[in-house]
Design a protein around this motif. Structure first.
Motif, PDB file in Angstrom:
ATOM      1  N   SER A  90       1.384 -17.982  -9.195  1.00  0.00           N
ATOM      2  CA  SER A  90       1.258 -16.702 -10.207  1.00  0.00           C
ATOM      3  C   SER A  90       0.977 -15.951  -9.546  1.00  0.00           C
ATOM      4  N   ARG A  91       0.209 -16.016  -7.965  1.00  0.00           N
ATOM      5  CA  ARG A  91      -0.170 -14.774  -7.139  1.00  0.00           C
ATOM      6  C   ARG A  91       0.303 -15.263  -5.421  1.00  0.00           C
ATOM      7  N   HIS A  92       1.370 -16.027  -5.720  1.00  0.00           N
ATOM      8  CA  HIS A  92       1.615 -16.796  -4.010  1.00  0.00           C
ATOM      9  C   HIS A  92       2.400 -14.949  -3.469  1.00  0.00           C
ATOM     10  N   PHE A 140     -13.794 -22.555  -4.577  1.00  0.00           N
ATOM     11  CA  PHE A 140     -13.150 -22.376  -6.246  1.00  0.00           C
ATOM     12  C   PHE A 140     -11.719 -22.250  -5.556  1.00  0.00           C
ATOM     13  N   ARG A 141     -12.129 -20.896  -4.648  1.00  0.00           N
ATOM     14  CA  ARG A 141     -10.709 -20.502  -4.592  1.00  0.00           C
ATOM     15  C   ARG A 141     -10.069 -20.630  -2.816  1.00  0.00           C
ATOM     16  N   SER A 142     -10.965 -20.334  -1.441  1.00  0.00           N
ATOM     17  CA  SER A 142     -10.575 -20.964  -0.289  1.00  0.00           C
ATOM     18  C   SER A 142     -10.947 -22.186  -0.577  1.00  0.00           C
ATOM     19  N   TYR A 172     -16.537 -17.256  -8.283  1.00  0.00           N
ATOM     20  CA  TYR A 172     -15.434 -18.119  -7.856  1.00  0.00           C
ATOM     21  C   TYR A 172     -15.271 -17.272  -6.469  1.00  0.00           C
ATOM     22  N   HIS A 173     -15.208 -16.019  -5.891  1.00  0.00           N
ATOM     23  CA  HIS A 173     -15.144 -15.713  -4.460  1.00  0.00           C
ATOM     24  C   HIS A 173     -16.693 -15.355  -4.036  1.00  0.00           C
ATOM     25  N   LEU A 174     -16.325 -15.513  -2.434  1.00  0.00           N
ATOM     26  CA  LEU A 174     -17.385 -14.688  -1.894  1.00  0.00           C
ATOM     27  C   LEU A 174     -17.424 -13.032  -2.298  1.00  0.00           C
ATOM     28  N   ASP A 175     -16.724 -12.679  -2.650  1.00  0.00           N
ATOM     29  CA  ASP A 175     -16.837 -10.970  -2.877  1.00  0.00           C
ATOM     30  C   ASP A 175     -17.941 -10.666  -3.940  1.00  0.00           C
ATOM     31  N   THR A 176     -17.939 -11.905  -5.011  1.00  0.00           N
ATOM     32  CA  THR A 176     -18.988 -11.969  -6.215  1.00  0.00           C
ATOM     33  C   THR A 176     -20.249 -12.135  -5.620  1.00  0.00           C
ATOM     34  N   LYS A 260     -11.960  -7.955 -17.109  1.00  0.00           N
ATOM     35  CA  LYS A 260     -11.646  -8.979 -17.984  1.00  0.00           C
ATOM     36  C   LYS A 260     -10.462 -10.431 -17.186  1.00  0.00           C
ATOM     37  N   SER A 261     -10.496  -9.832 -15.502  1.00  0.00           N
ATOM     38  CA  SER A 261      -8.980 -10.076 -15.338  1.00  0.00           C
ATOM     39  C   SER A 261     -10.396 -11.340 -14.284  1.00  0.00           C
ATOM     40  N   GLY A 262     -11.632 -11.427 -14.073  1.00  0.00           N
ATOM     41  CA  GLY A 262     -12.940 -11.152 -13.495  1.00  0.00           C
ATOM     42  C   GLY A 262     -12.311 -11.016 -11.439  1.00  0.00           C
TER      43      GLY A 262
HETATM   44  N1  ARG Z   1      -7.820 -12.283 -11.960  1.00  0.00           N
HETATM   45  C1  ARG Z   1      -7.848 -12.605 -10.726  1.00  0.00           C
HETATM   46  C2  ARG Z   1      -8.113 -14.058  -9.676  1.00  0.00           C
HETATM   47  O1  ARG Z   1      -8.428 -14.785 -11.085  1.00  0.00           O
HETATM   48  C3  ARG Z   1      -9.130 -11.574  -9.771  1.00  0.00           C
HETATM   49  C4  ARG Z   1      -9.124 -11.770  -8.423  1.00  0.00           C
HETATM   50  C5  ARG Z   1     -10.749  -9.981  -7.938  1.00  0.00           C
HETATM   51  N2  ARG Z   1     -10.557 -10.393  -6.511  1.00  0.00           N
HETATM   52  C6  ARG Z   1     -11.564 -10.390  -6.118  1.00  0.00           C
HETATM   53  N3  ARG Z   1     -11.847 -10.434  -4.226  1.00  0.00           N
HETATM   54  N4  ARG Z   1     -12.672 -11.203  -6.582  1.00  0.00           N
HETATM   55  O2  ARG Z   1      -6.993 -14.189  -8.912  1.00  0.00           O
END
Ligand code: ARG
Length: 273
Positions: A90-92, A140-142, A172-176, A260-262
């Motif tokens: 959905s993000r592609h 988790f992502r990359s 789940y992302h490094l920026d967190t 709410k979207s992370g």
């Molecule tokens: N709802 C988005 C996702 O899950 C949030 C992305 C947050 N972005 C970030 N750089 N941490 O992909």
């Protein structure tokens, strides 16, 4: 220090499928718009020029402008981007809109062959403030393969890449869980890293300031450092003391609808030049 920043208005922002453990409904769209305007205002107040990309209907996460490309500058090739390959289908489609935006502004596009791999831009790839190296994470992502391809391309340009593994699904992302404050100091949440990764991270900074689990999960490490300020969604005594030591002034901007979207402040922008 960057002089401008890219944002995407939250016109079509929504939560439609669970992509991370934070995601929950309902979204208050009026409130989201208001919070986004406040973030924009805080960035402008700090002296940054804000540029925007047009939001696209159906691309509910496009507001998280940190993820679609990695932005850089190289002495010889000039300004460049590395397009992402997002984990969720959905993000592609978001990526092509960002690539086009940067192409029109003269950025060189460094296209990697990411077939079968994922790479999520500045969600998982962070410059050291002096651009002497890049911090990169998978988990988790990359994917490890995506980060490896990215690392090879950057090393060819003379930018060393330090690779870290993430283990906490709320980070789940490094920026967190990593926020560079200046060349010597970073904000981290240690529980987000594998035992092999944490020493690599600590070795890269003179001063490592730790957030608690609760603070990290409330996005206190997802702030934006800009011109002596730290734009953060919340402030605790611990964070206030850290910022004070590093000479940064906290600026609190409510991002509850986006949480709410992370995502919070850092996720919602890409630094340009
Ligand atoms: N709802 C988005 C996702 O899950 C949030 C992305 C947050 N972005 C970030 N750089 N941490 O992909």
């Amino acid at each position: 220090m960057p002089k401008s920043v890219l944002l995407c208005p939250p016109t079509f922002f929504d939560v439609t499928e669970p992509k991370n453990p934070y995601m929950r409904l309902p979204i208050d769209h009026v409130r989201a718009q208001h919070q986004w305007e406040n973030l924009r205002h805080a960035l402008e107040q700090s002296g940054l020029k804000v540029e925007t990309i047009d939001p696209v209907k159906g691309l509910e996460d496009m507001v998280f402008a940190a993820n679609q490309v990695f932005v850089g500058h190289h002495d010889k090739i000039g300004k460049f981007i590395v397009p992402s390959r997002m984990r969720f289908p959905s993000r592609h489609k978001e990526v092509a809109f960002f690539v086009e935006w940067f192409r029109q502004r003269g950025y060189k596009i460094i296209e990697l062959d990411l077939a079968g791999e994922y790479l999520e831009g500045h969600g998982d790839l962070l410059w050291h403030p002096d651009h002497s190296k890049i911090w990169a994470a998978y988990g988790f992502r990359s994917t490890p393969g995506g980060v490896e391809k990215f690392a090879r391309a950057m090393q060819d340009l003379g930018f060393p890449v330090v690779t870290l593994q993430l283990v906490d699904e709320f980070c789940y992302h490094l920026d967190t869980c990593l926020c560079p404050l200046n060349n010597e100091a970073a904000l981290i949440y240690p529980g987000a890293y594998s035992p092999e990764s944490l020493p690599k991270l600590r070795a890269g900074w003179k001063r490592v300031h730790e957030l608690t689990r609760e603070e990290a999960h409330q996005f206190l490490g997802n702030g934006i450092v800009t011109n002596g300020r730290y734009i953060t969604p919340h402030l605790t005594d611990n964070l206030a003391a850290i910022l004070d030591k590093e000479g940064l002034q906290p600026v609190v901007v409510d991002t509850s609808e986006f949480e709410k979207s992370g995502g919070s402040a850092f996720c919602m922008k890409a630094f340009l030049e």
